[in-house]
Each structure stands twice: as C-alpha cells, then as structure tokens.
Design a protein around this motif. Structure first.
Motif, PDB file in Angstrom:
ATOM      1  N   ILE A  57      26.312 -11.956 -24.804  1.00  0.00           N
ATOM      2  CA  ILE A  57      25.039 -12.301 -25.432  1.00  0.00           C
ATOM      3  C   ILE A  57      23.879 -11.549 -24.763  1.00  0.00           C
ATOM      4  O   ILE A  57      22.995 -10.976 -25.424  1.00  0.00           O
ATOM      5  N   GLU A  58      23.870 -11.538 -23.427  1.00  0.00           N
ATOM      6  CA  GLU A  58      22.783 -10.834 -22.725  1.00  0.00           C
ATOM      7  C   GLU A  58      22.781  -9.343 -23.058  1.00  0.00           C
ATOM      8  O   GLU A  58      21.734  -8.732 -23.254  1.00  0.00           O
ATOM      9  N   ARG A  80      38.597 -12.124 -31.264  1.00  0.00           N
ATOM     10  CA  ARG A  80      37.821 -11.946 -32.498  1.00  0.00           C
ATOM     11  C   ARG A  80      36.907 -13.140 -32.724  1.00  0.00           C
ATOM     12  O   ARG A  80      35.777 -12.985 -33.171  1.00  0.00           O
ATOM     13  N   ARG A  81      37.420 -14.323 -32.420  1.00  0.00           N
ATOM     14  CA  ARG A  81      36.604 -15.515 -32.616  1.00  0.00           C
ATOM     15  C   ARG A  81      35.419 -15.519 -31.653  1.00  0.00           C
ATOM     16  O   ARG A  81      34.311 -15.919 -32.005  1.00  0.00           O
ATOM     17  N   ILE A  82      35.631 -15.069 -30.420  1.00  0.00           N
ATOM     18  CA  ILE A  82      34.528 -14.960 -29.453  1.00  0.00           C
ATOM     19  C   ILE A  82      33.463 -13.997 -29.987  1.00  0.00           C
ATOM     20  O   ILE A  82      32.261 -14.290 -29.973  1.00  0.00           O
ATOM     21  N   GLY A  83      33.916 -12.827 -30.456  1.00  0.00           N
ATOM     22  CA  GLY A  83      32.981 -11.845 -31.003  1.00  0.00           C
ATOM     23  C   GLY A  83      32.220 -12.405 -32.187  1.00  0.00           C
ATOM     24  O   GLY A  83      31.006 -12.177 -32.345  1.00  0.00           O
ATOM     25  N   SER A  84      32.917 -13.165 -33.043  1.00  0.00           N
ATOM     26  CA  SER A  84      32.267 -13.761 -34.208  1.00  0.00           C
ATOM     27  C   SER A  84      31.218 -14.785 -33.794  1.00  0.00           C
ATOM     28  O   SER A  84      30.118 -14.846 -34.357  1.00  0.00           O
ATOM     29  N   ASN A  85      31.548 -15.583 -32.783  1.00  0.00           N
ATOM     30  CA  ASN A  85      30.594 -16.587 -32.308  1.00  0.00           C
ATOM     31  C   ASN A  85      29.343 -15.942 -31.706  1.00  0.00           C
ATOM     32  O   ASN A  85      28.208 -16.366 -31.960  1.00  0.00           O
ATOM     33  N   VAL A  86      29.598 -14.900 -30.906  1.00  0.00           N
ATOM     34  CA  VAL A  86      28.449 -14.202 -30.309  1.00  0.00           C
ATOM     35  C   VAL A  86      27.608 -13.551 -31.403  1.00  0.00           C
ATOM     36  O   VAL A  86      26.366 -13.586 -31.372  1.00  0.00           O
ATOM     37  N   SER A  87      28.252 -12.964 -32.414  1.00  0.00           N
ATOM     38  CA  SER A  87      27.531 -12.340 -33.521  1.00  0.00           C
ATOM     39  C   SER A  87      26.667 -13.354 -34.248  1.00  0.00           C
ATOM     40  O   SER A  87      25.513 -13.067 -34.620  1.00  0.00           O
ATOM     41  N   SER A  88      27.190 -14.554 -34.445  1.00  0.00           N
ATOM     42  CA  SER A  88      26.411 -15.600 -35.113  1.00  0.00           C
ATOM     43  C   SER A  88      25.195 -15.980 -34.286  1.00  0.00           C
ATOM     44  O   SER A  88      24.089 -16.169 -34.806  1.00  0.00           O
ATOM     45  N   MET A 143      21.215 -15.452 -35.155  1.00  0.00           N
ATOM     46  CA  MET A 143      20.204 -16.509 -35.102  1.00  0.00           C
ATOM     47  C   MET A 143      18.983 -16.053 -34.293  1.00  0.00           C
ATOM     48  O   MET A 143      17.828 -16.248 -34.700  1.00  0.00           O
ATOM     49  N   VAL A 144      19.238 -15.400 -33.162  1.00  0.00           N
ATOM     50  CA  VAL A 144      18.128 -14.900 -32.335  1.00  0.00           C
ATOM     51  C   VAL A 144      17.359 -13.826 -33.079  1.00  0.00           C
ATOM     52  O   VAL A 144      16.126 -13.761 -33.015  1.00  0.00           O
ATOM     53  N   SER A 145      18.087 -12.961 -33.814  1.00  0.00           N
ATOM     54  CA  SER A 145      17.436 -11.895 -34.566  1.00  0.00           C
ATOM     55  C   SER A 145      16.448 -12.465 -35.584  1.00  0.00           C
ATOM     56  O   SER A 145      15.327 -11.956 -35.736  1.00  0.00           O
ATOM     57  N   GLU A 146      16.868 -13.539 -36.277  1.00  0.00           N
ATOM     58  CA  GLU A 146      15.977 -14.174 -37.244  1.00  0.00           C
ATOM     59  C   GLU A 146      14.760 -14.764 -36.552  1.00  0.00           C
ATOM     60  O   GLU A 146      13.637 -14.701 -37.068  1.00  0.00           O
TER      61      GLU A 146
END
Length: 616
Positions: A415-416, A525-533, A537-540
């Motif tokens: 995330i960082e 893949r699930r970790i990557g998907s969670n981080v992407s989500s 959210m931060v991008s918005e």
C-alpha cells in the motif's frame, strides 16, 4: 481683418494644423476627413504652360525652380497667409520647423533640394508633397497646390509610365469634390489641345469647380488674340476666364522684381487694343482676388460640415486622451495613489478571469476534471500489483518468519509503495494550476488598458505577482504531498476488517508451512486485489481533496493577496522610486503630446469657426 479674410485664414490655419500634425489626407480618420472637407486650389497645366509664373505672380515673389522639361516633380502645397502691412515677408517649410527663410532664392533652392532628397537627381516624380507657407502683406489668404505638369511623352531618364503616373497624381487632387481647379493653358496654343482643360472637363464636366487661366497672351502671333476664349465663346466655364501676362525670359534673367512685373501686367491690359475692355478682370492680382472670393463662398457653404467634422475630431481625440491617460502628477502621494489604482485595475481583471467574467479560469477546472483523473488512471498499479511483485513484496516483508494469518507487513509495504505514486499527479496538479495563474497574470496585465502606458510598472507587477504565485505553489505542493503522506501514515482499518480471513481449505493454518511458496497463487492474487481496492478508494479520496488543497493554497490566495507583499514594498519607496515606476513608454508619451496638440488646435478651430459663423 474682413470676414472673408477671417474665413480663408481660418481654413489655412486648420490645414496648416492638419499638415503639422500629420493629418494631411490618405487616412480613414476624422482628421484626414477634415483636410478633405477644406477647399484648396489645385494648379493644373501642361509642361511649360506657365504654371510656375502664375503662382509667382499671385505670391509676388520669384521662388519656384525653373528649367526645361519636368521641373515640378513633387506636389507643392503652398499656403499663403496675409500679414499686416509693413511686416517682413518670410517662408516656412513643414520639414524645417521654426526656420524662417526671408531670402526667397533660398526657398527655391530648398524646394529643389527637398525634391532631390526624395526623388534623387533624376527626372522621377513622387506623390509625397512639400508643404510651404508664405507670410506676406502682399498676398491673399489661399491654399494652392502646384502639381507636376501634364506631359504626353516620356523623355530620357523617365520611366515609360511617367505620363500615366503624372496624370494619376494630378487626378488624385482634382477629383476631390472640394478641390478648386485652376486650369492653366497657354494662349499661343489651340485651347482644344489644352491638357488642363481636357482633364478638368473629365473630373468637373459642369465646370463648377474650374477656373480657366490663359497665359502668354503677349506671345501670340501678331494680328491674333484670345478674345474668343476669354469671353467664353470657344469654351465656356461657370467662372470667367482670366488672362495673365507673365514675366518675359529677359525679365527673369534681369531679376525684374515681381511687384514691377505686376505693374507691367496691369499696363499691358490697360493699353491693349484687344483686351482693354477686359482690363479690370485680367491679371494675376485679379485672379488671386477672384479665387479668394470664390473660396469664401465655398467655405461659407461648407461651414456646417466643417463644424461637424471638427466636433467629430474633438470627440475622437478626447476619447483617445482618456484611453492614453492624463499626465502623471508630480506629488508623491498622488503618484502612490495612481500606482495603487493601477494595481487595483489589474487585480480586478485578474479576478474576473478566475471568476468567469473573462475567459481563462475554466482551465483550472480542466486541470481537476481532466488532467488529474487522467494522470491517476495512468499510474503503474498493474505493474506494482502484479502477481510476481506481490509475491516478492510479501515474502520480503515476512523475512525468515512466515506470517501466521494475514501478511500485514506485506499489505503495508504494497500500500505504501502504491500510495507514493500519487505524489506525481498531486504535484503536477499544483504546477498546472500555477502555470494557468501565471498566464492569467500575463493576460490581465495586457488587458489592463490603464497600465499600457507604464512598461516599468507592468514589469514590476508581473514580477511581484509571479513571486507571490511561486510562494503559493510551494504551499500548495507541501499541502498535497502532505495529503498523500497522511494516507500512507494511517491506513483505514475498517476497510481491512471487512475483508474475510483466509484459511486454507484443510482448515489448518499450519499447513501453509509445508507449501514451498508459503501460499498458493490465488492467495497472492487476492492480496493484490485487496490492495488495489484500497488504493482505488484512496485515489477517489485524493481526486476530491487535491483540488480543494490547490484551490485553497493557490487560487484563493491569488484572489485575496496576490499583490499584498508588493503593496507593503510600495509604502517604503521614496518619491523618486515611485516616479520610476510611472516611467512611460516614450512612444506613448509622444502620442499623447500629439493628441493634446491636435485637441488644442481643433478646439481653437471650433471656436474660430463659431466666431466667424456668428459674424456672418
């Protein structure tokens, strides 16, 4: 001075003002129109028809160049000003201001030299006029324009087009409806072949504007006369023909005085058996008076239109003076007040750009609505959250001790790392808005009409504004970077609490230790998907907060305090420094001076026209 002299003298002064101020013909403004509205006498004739001698007889001075072929190669605008009896005669050229010539042989030389300066020592012609004023008690108030003599063939040293060029130049003067045509024809030639009469008939078919002059009456064949012409039988004009007897070549060679020549001319007509009954209406003196009287009647008829044009000129000049601004005050307090008013005018236009009253402010919204979202979409999250990179980051974060339930350190590092990418678009938004604001400053300075006359102050305002915008940009950059760092420094816990805890299908978390890759591919893949989500959210969030920060730190500050530091510095300046800020463009100062001169002269002309109108 009679009313007639006042009228014609007034026209002379206005024409003189027009020429001095560069408003002589050829323009589209009211000043040129004013010249066009004023009547003048265009002297037209073929080469060697006696034009120069007629003009010299009217003036009473020998002052024109002489020679064979084409002598008059530039129009000569000759303004005669009647002075008081006993006053010294003198001449002034427009191109030699404040230089009075009392020696008329020097006038002749200057006409020749000034002609050569434009045409060279050739037989070329030029439409650029020479302006000459003669002040004498022996003249009547008149404006005469001596034009190059009409010719039928080009001689050596002249272009083949010289015939057409001369005719076109002469036509440009005599076609004007307020031009009085003085058509000079030699009496010892058939009037039917007269170049001057032919041209006059074409531009003035009614003959209302044409005065016919017959020269060289004394050179006609013995036993012949020109009575048929002078009495209007051969060719009738609306105005009477006038006969002239010029000085003979022997008189010219002997430098016979023009006053003596006038007396001889009077004696010739008075004693002539052919023309004695017309003697009172013959001669150069009568011609001058006839033209002057006709000019008076024309001017009287033109007074309403002249007044209208003068008023229009005054309105245009006053409008231009308002546009150029009034002269600068000498008092330091008044100068400071002027500078502050100019700054406020600029600031007002700058705010209009931002608030939508003028174009440009919408580009800031374009940064937030287009550039920032586009930059966020282009961030390399796909690469950062690829299966290979997620496995690498999570594995490195676990070190020698694999995570037991969820790879928290791996999540944090992923995330960082992702959030650091937001710095670029955030800082780019700050820079983009900064450049928009700088451009609006430049445009606002250019659109502040009051500032145009002060280039130094323009530069100072631009420098102070850009300096302030740099400070605002730095504040904006710090703020948006802080927003990104805030997102990195404290993650939203609730987001992760909502994620389901992942346990291996066997239900035994310890079984993961037997897997060489610690976890399956689906896990990463699930970790990557969670981080992407989470990053989405931060991008918005940043897509909404970055514009707020930029507007608060840059746009709002620019609207409220763009020149505050400049105002503080102004208060510390001495009078000399303030005056330097109000240092005008020399071209603009010259323009204002010319405008003020025009305004003064046209107001004086209006007053004179009014006084003459009341005296009628």
């Amino acid at each position: 001075m009679t009313t007639m002299e006042s009228l014609i003298g007034l026209v002379n002064r206005i024409q003189r003002a027009c020429t001095v101020l560069g408003d002589y013909g050829g323009g589209d403004n009211a000043f040129s129109s004013l010249w066009e509205a004023l009547p003048s006498v265009a002297v037209v004739g073929g080469q060697s028809s006696g034009k120069s001698s007629v003009l010299e007889s009217i003036v009473g001075r020998d002052f024109l160049p002489r020679g064979s072929g084409i002598v008059t190669r530039r129009p000569l605008v000759l303004q005669l000003h009647k002075t008081e009896d006993g006053d010294q005669e003198y001449a002034e050229f427009l191109h030699l201001p404040k230089r009075r010539l009392t020696d008329f042989s020097m006038v002749r030389k200057e006409i020749q030299d000034e002609t050569d300066r434009v045409t060279g020592r050739t037989k070329q012609i030029s439409p650029v006029p020479i302006h000459l004023s003669i002040y004498s008690p022996n003249v009547v108030n008149l404006t005469l324009i001596d034009l190059p003599g009409l010719t039928k063939v080009a001689v050596e040293g002249q272009p083949e087009s010289i015939v057409q060029d001369i005719e076109a130049m002469v036509r440009s003067y005599v076609e004007k409806p307020n031009s009085i045509i003085l058509a000079i024809s030699p009496a010892n030639q058939d009037i039917a072949t007269s170049d001057a009469i032919k041209l006059a008939r074409e531009v003035d078919p009614s003959g209302d504007r044409t005065f016919g002059v017959l020269t060289k009456l004394d050179l006609m064949d013995k036993g012949t006369n020109a009575l048929d012409v002078l009495e209007g039988k051969s060719y009738r004009l609306q105005h009477p023909w006038v006969g002239i007897v010029n000085r003979s070549q022997a008189d010219i060679n002997k430098n016979v005085d023009m006053i003596v020549a006038r007396r001889k001319e009077r004696e010739y007509f008075a004693t002539s058996p052919d023309y004695g009954h017309l003697a009172s209406k013959m001669g150069s003196e009568y011609l001058a008076k006839l033209l002057s009287k006709h000019l008076e009647s024309v001017i009287r008829a033109r007074i309403p239109s002249i007044t209208s044009l003068i008023n229009k000129s005054i309105d245009e000049l006053e409008s231009e003076m308002d546009h150029l601004g009034r002269p600068i005050a000498v008092d330091a307090g008044a100068q400071l007040y002027t500078i502050l008013e100019l700054c406020r005018a600029f600031d007002r236009i700058f705010k209009e750009h931002l608030d939508g009253g003028r174009p440009g402010g919408d580009r800031i919204y374009g940064v937030f609505d287009n550039q920032l979202p586009a930059a966020l979409r282009k961030l390399p999250f796909d690469r950062h959250l690829s299966l290979q990179n997620v496995r690498k980051v999570v594995s490195e974060a676990d070190g020698y001790q694999p995570h037991l339930i969820a790879p928290e350190q791996g999540y944090r590092r992923l995330i960082e790392g992702a959030l650091n990418y937001f710095r670029g678009p955030a800082e780019a938004s700050v820079d983009a808005v900064h450049f928009v604001l700088k451009e609006l400053v430049r445009k606002s300075i250019g659109e502040t009409k009051e500032l145009k006359r002060f280039p130094t102050l323009q530069a100072e305002i631009a420098a102070a504004s850009n300096e302030a915008l740099e400070r605002f940009r730095e504040d904006g950059r710090k703020t948006v970077v802080r927003l990104v760092d805030m997102e990195s420094s404290y993650l939203t816990v609730e987001f992760f609490r909502r994620l389901p805890q992942e346990v291996e299908k066997g239900g035994n978390p310890a079984a993961a230790a037997t897997n060489p890759d610690r976890y399956s591919e689906g896990h990463f893949r699930r970790i990557g998907s969670n981080v992407s989500s989470y990053v989405g959210m931060v991008s918005e969030t940043l897509k909404n907060t970055i514009p707020k920060a930029v507007v608060y730190c840059q746009v709002r500050e620019a609207k409220q305090s763009l020149l505050n530091h400049f105002y503080t510095q102004l208060g510390k300046k001495e009078a000399k420094q303030l005056l330097q800020l109000l240092d005008e463009d020399p071209a603009l100062m010259e323009r204002r001076q010319q405008c003020a001169k025009r305004l003064e002269l046209y107001k004086a002309a209006r007053d004179e026209v009014d006084s003459v109108s009341w005296a009628r």
